[in-house]
Design an enzyme around this catalytic site. Structure first.
Site, PDB file in Angstrom:
ATOM      1  N   GLU A 277      40.522  42.203  38.994  1.00  0.00           N
ATOM      2  CA  GLU A 277      39.421  42.906  38.324  1.00  0.00           C
ATOM      3  C   GLU A 277      40.006  43.915  37.352  1.00  0.00           C
ATOM      4  O   GLU A 277      40.661  44.873  37.767  1.00  0.00           O
ATOM      5  CB  GLU A 277      38.547  43.628  39.368  1.00  0.00           C
TER       6      GLU A 277
ATOM      7  N   ARG B 293      37.194  50.658  31.296  1.00  0.00           N
ATOM      8  CA  ARG B 293      37.391  52.110  31.222  1.00  0.00           C
ATOM      9  C   ARG B 293      38.294  52.485  30.073  1.00  0.00           C
ATOM     10  O   ARG B 293      38.554  53.659  29.845  1.00  0.00           O
ATOM     11  CB  ARG B 293      38.030  52.633  32.518  1.00  0.00           C
TER      12      ARG B 293
ATOM     13  N   LYS C 165      29.997  44.745  46.171  1.00  0.00           N
ATOM     14  CA  LYS C 165      31.129  45.657  46.317  1.00  0.00           C
ATOM     15  C   LYS C 165      30.642  46.816  47.193  1.00  0.00           C
ATOM     16  O   LYS C 165      29.582  47.372  46.923  1.00  0.00           O
ATOM     17  CB  LYS C 165      31.534  46.163  44.935  1.00  0.00           C
TER      18      LYS C 165
END
Ligand code: 3PG
Length: 208
Positions: free
Chosen positions: A43, A47, A131
């Site tokens: 993943e 950001r 998640k």
């Protein structure tokens, strides 16, 4: 990639490295190191300015590696990640409007949940893989184990404060598909281009 194939890949990898990448040029050697270490999925996170470019480069370098984009906060970010080739998406939280947008985009995704109510809201939207974030502060293995009673059809990728010491206890839970964590490829190792250390971390993670 469909939902079933994603679950299979996450189950096979057991540990999902969560990665913040500053320089897209590092994406290819990073992807090679993770794949050589035995990991099946990764993943990246939305950001940094180069996140999408990095994702495309990782996919090109390791076409068999399942590459997702995390830190997806809105539909615009999701669309950028999908255009870059993301196999799946991950969000830190699950606001209902975002859930509906992501369902409409047709790419499998893991919404972030931290409570029974959030898990139920995602379930009501048709999502069964989530998640659990932030896993350790939100209640850790005890919380996830408790959720499996009333919500036995839900599965989770706990992430957030999970390191190699805590990971085995999560992986032993029946409602855990894989654990996520940044410890395998932290910014410092990527910045130092220490692919050997990252490959070794991946090998250790696969053996957990
Ligand atoms: C995430 O976005 O999932 C977290 O930043 C990863 O958590 P960790 O750094 O505690 O592993």
């Amino acid at each position: 990639m469909n939902h079933t194939a994603l679950i299979a890949a996450l189950r096979a990898t057991r540990v999902l490295p969560v990665i913040e990448i500053e320089e897209a040029a590092n994406a290819a050697p990073l992807a090679h190191a993770l794949a050589e270490g035995g990991l099946k999925a990764v993943e990246l996170t939305l950001r940094t300015a180069s996140a999408c470019e990095a994702l495309a480069a990782a996919k090109k370098a390791e076409p068999e590696l399942v590459v997702g984009m995390g830190t997806v906060l809105d539909e615009a970010g999701a669309r950028r990640a999908i255009d870059a080739g993301a196999d799946f998406l991950v969000t830190p939280g699950a606001p209902p409007a975002l859930l509906q947008s992501l369902i409409g985009l047709g790419v499998p995704f893991l919404p972030g949940v931290a409570t029974a109510s959030e898990a139920m809201a995602a379930r009501a939207a048709g999502v069964t893989l989530m998640k659990f974030f932030p896993a350790e502060p939100a209640g850790g293995t005890a919380y996830l184990k408790a959720l499996s009673g009333p919500l036995p059809d839900l599965t989770f990728c706990p992430t957030g404060g999970v390191g190699p010491d805590a990971a085995p206890a999560y992986l032993a839970l029946k409602n855990v598909v894989c654990v996520g964590g940044s410890w395998l490829a932290p910014r410092e190792l990527i910045g130092a281009r220490d692919w050997d250390a990252i490959r070794a971390n991946a090998r250790r993670a696969v053996a957990l």
